[in-house]
Design a protein around this motif. Structure first.
Motif, PDB file in Angstrom:
ATOM      1  N   THR A  10       0.844  -1.188   0.000  1.00  8.71           N
ATOM      2  CA  THR A  10       0.000   0.000   0.000  1.00  8.71           C
ATOM      3  C   THR A  10       0.880   1.238   0.000  1.00  8.71           C
ATOM      4  O   THR A  10       1.813   1.346   0.801  1.00  8.71           O
ATOM      5  N   HIS A  12       0.972   5.393   0.366  1.00  9.97           N
ATOM      6  CA  HIS A  12       0.192   6.505   0.917  1.00  9.97           C
ATOM      7  C   HIS A  12       0.650   7.804   0.284  1.00  9.97           C
ATOM      8  O   HIS A  12       1.837   8.070   0.177  1.00  9.97           O
ATOM      9  N   ARG A  13      -0.305   8.546  -0.193  1.00  4.50           N
ATOM     10  CA  ARG A  13      -0.002   9.864  -0.746  1.00  4.50           C
ATOM     11  C   ARG A  13      -0.972  10.834  -0.085  1.00  4.50           C
ATOM     12  O   ARG A  13      -2.153  10.833  -0.404  1.00  4.50           O
ATOM     13  N   SER A  15      -3.664  11.958   2.176  1.00  8.84           N
ATOM     14  CA  SER A  15      -4.716  11.203   2.857  1.00  8.84           C
ATOM     15  C   SER A  15      -5.169  10.007   2.019  1.00  8.84           C
ATOM     16  O   SER A  15      -5.928   9.160   2.486  1.00  8.84           O
ATOM     17  N   GLU A  16      -4.686   9.953   0.770  1.00 13.35           N
ATOM     18  CA  GLU A  16      -5.094   8.846  -0.102  1.00 13.35           C
ATOM     19  C   GLU A  16      -4.148   7.659   0.043  1.00 13.35           C
ATOM     20  O   GLU A  16      -2.959   7.829   0.259  1.00 13.35           O
ATOM     21  N   SER A  17      -4.699   6.462  -0.109  1.00 11.12           N
ATOM     22  CA  SER A  17      -3.810   5.305  -0.161  1.00 11.12           C
ATOM     23  C   SER A  17      -4.158   4.453  -1.385  1.00 11.12           C
ATOM     24  O   SER A  17      -5.311   4.357  -1.786  1.00 11.12           O
ATOM     25  N   VAL A  18      -3.126   3.884  -1.982  1.00 13.44           N
ATOM     26  CA  VAL A  18      -3.292   3.037  -3.165  1.00 13.44           C
ATOM     27  C   VAL A  18      -2.783   1.648  -2.822  1.00 13.44           C
ATOM     28  O   VAL A  18      -1.641   1.488  -2.389  1.00 13.44           O
ATOM     29  N   GLU A  19      -3.650   0.658  -3.000  1.00 13.66           N
ATOM     30  CA  GLU A  19      -3.216  -0.725  -2.798  1.00 13.66           C
ATOM     31  C   GLU A  19      -2.676  -1.245  -4.129  1.00 13.66           C
ATOM     32  O   GLU A  19      -3.414  -1.767  -4.958  1.00 13.66           O
TER      33      GLU A  19
END
Ligand SMILES: Nc1ncnc2c1ncn2[C@@H]1O[C@H](COP(=O)(O)OP(=O)(O)OP(=O)(O)O)[C@@H](O)[C@H]1O
Ligand SMILES: [Mg+2]
Length: 228
Positions: A10, A12-13, A15-19
């Protein structure tokens, strides 16, 4: 050779997170030619970086011949990469001030092998892959296809168990791409080298032992498997 179990990464950028990798289970078998296909952003590069010990997983396990990558220290990962993995990249990543022989010799020099010995082996490999007339050329004096062949020579010189190639034909025209694909298959067949290749190029998938499709960080169920 490699066992991957419930692997997650995962990013994190803010407040966004990308799995980027989302619960992957995969076994890589010694000697196989595996192609990872899938749309842009599907997680191909992320998965290769996790397998190659360049990146750390958020969760899950990844074991190569009994060595657990997910708990390894930076120092032992560096050694692991040096001793067991060959990397091939889209833009070749050759050193521009060094000629073909010197670029290919680098992994052996990093292991502390003398230049004279490293050079002899580099010449042997470059000759084997048809670059005997380009030994003293620098990257800027080589075509894209030739640069990628130099990069492949560099990736195999220290006899790694596994070659990880990320979009190796992405910057080549179709003729040069075909030549690179043929070379990788030849090395796979003749030397028994294991390949895991991430690509958009469907031609690469044609002769693969296994094609795995990654979408949203997950392996799609309908992949091709000739290893069974
Ligand atoms: N360092 C990073 N920080 C934040 N997000 C990242 C990072 N690296 C990758 N991602 C995100 O993870 C997802 C998977 O990226 P990845 O590069 O693995 O895809 P890919 O399948 O290799 O795509 P492409 O075919 O375009 O190379 C993407 O949504 C990407 O934006
Ligand atoms: Mg990628």
């Amino acid at each position: 050779m490699i066992s991957i179990h419930q692997l997650y990464k995962t990013y994190h950028r803010g407040s966004e997170s990308v799995e980027a990798v989302s619960g992957i289970d995969l076994e890589i078998i010694k000697g196989e030619f595996m192609v990872i296909l899938g749309p842009s952003g599907g997680g191909k590069s992320t998965l290769l970086n996790l397998i190659g010990g360049i990146d750390h997983p958020t969760a899950g396990t990844i074991t190569m011949n009994g060595f657990a990558l997910e708990t390894a220290s930076e120092e032992s990962l560096t050694r692991f990469r040096r001793d067991h993995i060959g990397f091939v990249f889209q833009f070749y990543n050759l050193l521009s001030s060094l000629n073909a022989i010197e670029n290919v010799s680098m992994p052996l020099m990093a292991k502390g092998i003398a230049f004279k010995q490293a050079k002899a082996k580099a010449v042997q490999i470059l000759t084997r892959i048809g670059l005997e007339k380009r030994l003293h050329h620098r990257p800027s004096e080589l075509s894209g296809g030739e640069q990628q062949r130099v990069a492949i020579a560099r990736s195999i010189i220290s006899e790694p168990e596994l070659i990880l190639a990320d979009e190796p034909t992405g910057d080549l025209d179709s003729l040069n791409a075909q030549a690179i694909i043929a070379l990788m298959h030849e090395l796979n067949k003749q030397m028994g080298l294991t390949f895991v290749v991430a690509t958009h190029n469907l031609r690469l998938a044609e002769n693969a032992d296994r094609v795995v499709e990654l979408r949203d960080g997950k392996i799609q169920p309908n992949h091709i498997d000739k290893t069974k």
